[in-house]
Design an enzyme around this catalytic site. Structure first.
Site, PDB file in Angstrom:
ATOM      1  N   ARG A  14      39.112  43.578  44.994  1.00  0.00           N
ATOM      2  CA  ARG A  14      39.449  42.083  44.183  1.00  0.00           C
ATOM      3  C   ARG A  14      39.230  40.832  44.869  1.00  0.00           C
ATOM      4  O   ARG A  14      40.024  41.029  46.333  1.00  0.00           O
ATOM      5  CB  ARG A  14      41.016  42.541  43.741  1.00  0.00           C
ATOM      6  CG  ARG A  14      41.428  41.845  42.440  1.00  0.00           C
ATOM      7  CD  ARG A  14      40.584  41.842  40.994  1.00  0.00           C
ATOM      8  NE  ARG A  14      41.115  43.314  40.065  1.00  0.00           N
ATOM      9  CZ  ARG A  14      42.440  42.957  40.072  1.00  0.00           C
ATOM     10  NH1 ARG A  14      43.173  42.412  39.069  1.00  0.00           N
ATOM     11  NH2 ARG A  14      43.254  44.464  39.948  1.00  0.00           N
ATOM     12  N   SER A 103      39.926  41.718  36.052  1.00  0.00           N
ATOM     13  CA  SER A 103      40.740  41.928  34.971  1.00  0.00           C
ATOM     14  C   SER A 103      41.717  40.617  34.544  1.00  0.00           C
ATOM     15  O   SER A 103      40.829  40.278  34.140  1.00  0.00           O
ATOM     16  CB  SER A 103      42.236  42.679  35.807  1.00  0.00           C
ATOM     17  OG  SER A 103      43.467  43.083  34.947  1.00  0.00           O
ATOM     18  N   HIS A 104      43.143  39.808  35.364  1.00  0.00           N
ATOM     19  CA  HIS A 104      43.608  38.648  34.817  1.00  0.00           C
ATOM     20  C   HIS A 104      43.194  38.149  35.276  1.00  0.00           C
ATOM     21  O   HIS A 104      43.220  36.828  35.349  1.00  0.00           O
ATOM     22  CB  HIS A 104      44.825  38.837  34.353  1.00  0.00           C
ATOM     23  CG  HIS A 104      45.192  39.752  36.110  1.00  0.00           C
ATOM     24  ND1 HIS A 104      45.640  40.721  36.366  1.00  0.00           N
ATOM     25  CD2 HIS A 104      46.052  38.461  36.420  1.00  0.00           C
ATOM     26  CE1 HIS A 104      45.808  40.581  37.339  1.00  0.00           C
ATOM     27  NE2 HIS A 104      46.731  39.346  37.381  1.00  0.00           N
ATOM     28  N   LYS A 113      37.311  48.797  39.984  1.00  0.00           N
ATOM     29  CA  LYS A 113      37.847  49.927  39.661  1.00  0.00           C
ATOM     30  C   LYS A 113      36.827  51.103  39.855  1.00  0.00           C
ATOM     31  O   LYS A 113      35.686  50.879  38.956  1.00  0.00           O
ATOM     32  CB  LYS A 113      38.923  49.839  38.263  1.00  0.00           C
ATOM     33  CG  LYS A 113      39.172  48.790  38.851  1.00  0.00           C
ATOM     34  CD  LYS A 113      40.145  48.342  37.062  1.00  0.00           C
ATOM     35  CE  LYS A 113      41.393  47.532  37.428  1.00  0.00           C
ATOM     36  NZ  LYS A 113      42.473  47.297  35.657  1.00  0.00           N
ATOM     37  N   ASP A 251      44.574  41.338  28.263  1.00  0.00           N
ATOM     38  CA  ASP A 251      43.547  41.124  29.523  1.00  0.00           C
ATOM     39  C   ASP A 251      42.393  41.146  29.658  1.00  0.00           C
ATOM     40  O   ASP A 251      41.661  41.373  28.493  1.00  0.00           O
ATOM     41  CB  ASP A 251      44.849  41.281  30.869  1.00  0.00           C
ATOM     42  CG  ASP A 251      44.333  42.999  31.582  1.00  0.00           C
ATOM     43  OD1 ASP A 251      43.610  43.841  30.397  1.00  0.00           O
ATOM     44  OD2 ASP A 251      44.606  43.388  31.697  1.00  0.00           O
ATOM     45  N   ASP A 253      39.831  43.064  31.364  1.00  0.00           N
ATOM     46  CA  ASP A 253      39.108  43.827  31.222  1.00  0.00           C
ATOM     47  C   ASP A 253      40.084  44.860  29.464  1.00  0.00           C
ATOM     48  O   ASP A 253      39.531  45.911  29.332  1.00  0.00           O
ATOM     49  CB  ASP A 253      39.353  44.838  32.144  1.00  0.00           C
ATOM     50  CG  ASP A 253      40.832  45.418  32.741  1.00  0.00           C
ATOM     51  OD1 ASP A 253      41.940  44.343  32.870  1.00  0.00           O
ATOM     52  OD2 ASP A 253      40.882  46.124  34.081  1.00  0.00           O
ATOM     53  N   ASP A 255      42.594  46.962  29.500  1.00  0.00           N
ATOM     54  CA  ASP A 255      43.150  47.762  29.946  1.00  0.00           C
ATOM     55  C   ASP A 255      45.010  47.744  29.812  1.00  0.00           C
ATOM     56  O   ASP A 255      45.508  48.760  29.652  1.00  0.00           O
ATOM     57  CB  ASP A 255      43.202  48.287  31.195  1.00  0.00           C
ATOM     58  CG  ASP A 255      43.343  47.759  32.343  1.00  0.00           C
ATOM     59  OD1 ASP A 255      43.644  46.088  32.409  1.00  0.00           O
ATOM     60  OD2 ASP A 255      42.910  48.031  33.028  1.00  0.00           O
ATOM     61  N   ARG A 256      45.365  46.180  29.633  1.00  0.00           N
ATOM     62  CA  ARG A 256      46.117  46.566  29.503  1.00  0.00           C
ATOM     63  C   ARG A 256      46.781  45.693  27.793  1.00  0.00           C
ATOM     64  O   ARG A 256      45.835  44.390  27.575  1.00  0.00           O
ATOM     65  CB  ARG A 256      47.196  45.438  30.099  1.00  0.00           C
ATOM     66  CG  ARG A 256      46.964  46.283  31.703  1.00  0.00           C
ATOM     67  CD  ARG A 256      48.466  44.827  32.600  1.00  0.00           C
ATOM     68  NE  ARG A 256      47.436  44.127  32.711  1.00  0.00           N
ATOM     69  CZ  ARG A 256      47.978  42.557  33.215  1.00  0.00           C
ATOM     70  NH1 ARG A 256      49.403  43.083  33.567  1.00  0.00           N
ATOM     71  NH2 ARG A 256      47.723  42.133  33.623  1.00  0.00           N
ATOM     72  N   HIS A 338      51.034  48.944  31.173  1.00  0.00           N
ATOM     73  CA  HIS A 338      49.765  49.596  31.578  1.00  0.00           C
ATOM     74  C   HIS A 338      50.032  51.082  30.499  1.00  0.00           C
ATOM     75  O   HIS A 338      51.107  51.337  31.323  1.00  0.00           O
ATOM     76  CB  HIS A 338      49.821  49.734  33.267  1.00  0.00           C
ATOM     77  CG  HIS A 338      48.179  48.883  33.693  1.00  0.00           C
ATOM     78  ND1 HIS A 338      47.254  48.826  33.675  1.00  0.00           N
ATOM     79  CD2 HIS A 338      48.766  47.896  34.377  1.00  0.00           C
ATOM     80  CE1 HIS A 338      46.677  47.935  34.209  1.00  0.00           C
ATOM     81  NE2 HIS A 338      47.425  47.205  35.067  1.00  0.00           N
TER      82      HIS A 338
END
Length: 459
Positions: A14, A103-104, A113, A251, A253, A255-256, A338
C-alpha cells in the site's frame, strides 16, 4: 528508487503512486511473486490478476503481469474486479492471484493484495517479506526493466461470481425490501447490480436505491471508507428519505460492508458478526467461529450460547484466514467489517455478509433495528486514532497506569476490568497511529474510560 519497506505492510502492499512506487516497482514485485510461487511449489502455471477503478490500476497490473510472465507463468486478466471477486477467481480456478487496490485509501494510493491458490493469504509470515526482499534486490541492482506486455487471457468472471454467491444465500423467498446501497464510486457499483440486481441473474425481491455507483477512483462524493462516520452521512440521509428497510455501504474494493438500519442508525460490525455467526451455526452446529480481540464481548458470548466455539485471532485478514483454516472455522468477523466464510475459501467478502443480513431481515417481519438489538449488549466507542511518536512507550505507559486490570497482548494491549469494561490499544499496521477501542456495560462507564485513556495517550 522505491523503498519497498515503506509500502509493504503486514498483509498487503500500500503506498502513493508514483512517488512511493510505480510500474517499475510493480514489475519487480511481479518477478518476486513468481519466484516465491515457485519456491512454495504453487500448482498451476498461471496467475489471476484484477484491479479496481483507480486510474493507476491498469498500468501497475500490466507491469506486475510482465514480471510474473518473466518467471514463466501466464496471466489470467480479470480487468475490473472487487477484491472478493479476485478471491473467487483464485478459489474456483485453483490459482494464485493479485488484486490491485488501495481499498479505502485516497485516490493517490494504490496497492496489491496477493494470495496463493485457493485464496490462501500472503502476509509477512507467509511470503510477503520474501517478496519484498527479492523485489528490492531487483530494484537496487537495476535488473528490473519494464518488458513488453505479458501474454494474457482475458476472462469476465462476474456472472459466475454472482451465481456462486446466490447459491450460498437464498434471497428469492424473502419479503420485499427497499435497500439503499452506497458504493462510494468504488467496486460495489460494479458488483451489486450483478449479485443483488438483475444485471446477469433473475431479479430478487429487492428494490435497490443506488448511491454513487459510477466507478471513479478520485472519489468525488466522499472517501470510500465507511469506517469513518462522515462517509455514512449520505447513506443515512437516503435511508430515511426513501423510507428504506436498510442501507449498505461498501469500501473501495467492496470487500467490506457496513450496515445502516431503517432509522438511519449504523449497526455495529460486531452485531453483524454475531447475526451471521448465528445463521452459520444453525447450518453447521458446533462449528468454530473466529473473531478478533476488538469485537464486542457479546460476540463470543452469543457464539457460545448458540453452541459454537469462539476463537480469537489477531486483527488482519492474513491472521484471520490462517486461523480459520487451522480450525476449519465456518465464519469469522472483525470490528472493521471484514467477514470471512468457509464456503468462500475462508476469504472475506462484504457482499456475502450483506446477503446474510438481507436474508435475516427478509425471513421475518421485524425491522432491522429490533432484529439486531439482541446482538448489541454493550456500549462501544468505535475506533479512535491518535498520532503518537513512540507507540511502544505510550502503550507501556498506559499499561502501568492500570495495575488492577487483567492484561492480554495477543494484538496490542487489551485491559479488562472487573465491572466488564475493557479497552484495546494497538499500533496500526499501516499508519503511524495508536488505535483505541473501548467497551463497557453502560454509556457513562464507556465515556469515562474512553476519555481517561485518550488523555493518557495524547498527553
Amino acid at each position: 528508487m522505491s523503498d519497498l519497506s515503506r509500502i509493504v505492510k503486514a498483509y498487503d502492499v500500500r503506498g502513493t503512486v508514483p512517488d512511493q512506487w510505480d510500474e517499475r516497482a510493480a514489475e519487480a514485485l511481479g518477478v518476486a511473486f513468481g519466484q516465491v510461487l515457485r519456491a512454495f511449489g504453487e500448482p498451476g502455471d498461471a496467475v489471476v490478476i484484477g484491479h479496481d477503478m483507480r486510474a493507476s490500476g491498469p498500468g501497475l497490473a500490466a507491469a506486475f503481469a510482465a514480471g510474473v510472465a518473466a518467471e514463466g507463468r501466464s496471466v489470467i486478466e480479470l480487468g475490473l474486479a472487487s477484491t472478493d471477486m479476485l478471491y473467487y477467481a483464485s478459489g474456483i480456478l485453483g490459482l494464485p492471484g493479485a488484486m490491485f487496490t488501495a481499498s479505502h485509501n485516497p485516490a493517490r494510493y494504490n496497492g496489491i493484495k496477493m494470495c496463493l491458490s485457493g485464496a490462501r493469504p500472503v502476509g509477512q509470515d507467509s511470503g510477503l517479506a520474501e517478496i519484498r526482499d527479492r523485489a528490492q534486490a531487483l530494484l537496487d541492482s537495476g535488473a528490473a526493466r519494464l518488458r513488453a506486455d505479458a501474454p494474457t487471457e482475458r476472462r469476465d468472471l462476474r456472472p459466475q461470481y454472482a451465481a456462486h454467491l446466490r447459491t450460498l444465500v437464498d434471497l428469492a423467498g424473502i419479503r420485499p425490501l427497499k435497500v439503499v446501497v452506497d458504493a462510494g464510486n468504488g467496486m460495489g457499483g460494479w458488483t451489486v447490480p450483478s449479485v443483488l440486481g438483475d444485471a446477469v441473474l433473475p431479479a430478487l425481491p429487492l428494490e435497490i436505491v443506488p448511491l454513487y455507483f459510477e466507478l471513479d477512483g478520485t472519489f468525488p462524493n466522499h472517501e470510500a471508507n465507511p469506517l469513518d462516520p462522515a462517509n455514512l452521512v449520505d447513506l443515512q440521509r437516503a435511508v430515511r428519505e426513501h423510507d428504506a428497510d436498510l442501507g449498505l455501504a461498501f469500501d473501495g474494493d467492496a470487500d467490506r460492508c457496513f450496515v445502516v438500519d431503517e432509522r438511519g442508525e449504523a449497526v455495529s460490525p460486531s452485531a453483524i458478526t454475531a447475526l451471521v455467526a448465528v445463521r452459520e451455526l444453525a447450518r453447521h452446529p458446533g462449528s468454530t467461529v473466529i473473531h478478533n480481540p476488538i469485537t464486542s464481548r457479546a460476540v463470543p458470548e452469543i457464539i457460545a450460547e448458540h453452541g459454537g466455539k469462539p476463537v480469537v485471532a489477531r486483527v488482519g485478514h492474513s491472521f484471520i484466514k490462517a486461523e480459520m483454516a487451522r480450525t476449519n472455522a465456518v465464519f469469522g468477523g472483525e470490528h472493521s467489517a471484514h467477514y470471512y466464510f468457509r464456503d468462500f475459501w475462508f476469504a472475506d467478502t462484504g457482499m456475502l455478509a450483506a446477503m446474510h443480513t438481507l436474508a435475516a431481515l427478509g425471513e421475518q417481519g421485524l425491522p432491522l433495528s429490533e432484529l439486531t438489538s439482541k446482538y448489541e449488549r454493550y456500549v462501544a466507542s468505535g475506533e479512535i486514532n491518535s498520532t503518537v511518536a513512540d507507540q511502544a512507550a505510550k502503550v507501556a505507559e498506559v499499561r502501568a497506569a492500570y495495575p488492577q486490570a487483567t492484561a492480554e497482548e495477543l494484538d496490542g494491549l487489551t485491559l479488562s476490568f472487573p465491572d466488564g469494561a475493557w479497552f484495546n490499544l494497538r499500533a496500526s499496521n499501516t499508519e503511524p497511529l495508536l488505535r483505541l477501542n473501548v467497551e463497557a456495560p453502560t454509556e457513562e462507564r464507556m465515556i469515562s474510560l474512553r476519555d481517561e485513556v485518550l488523555d493518557r495517550v495524547r498527553r
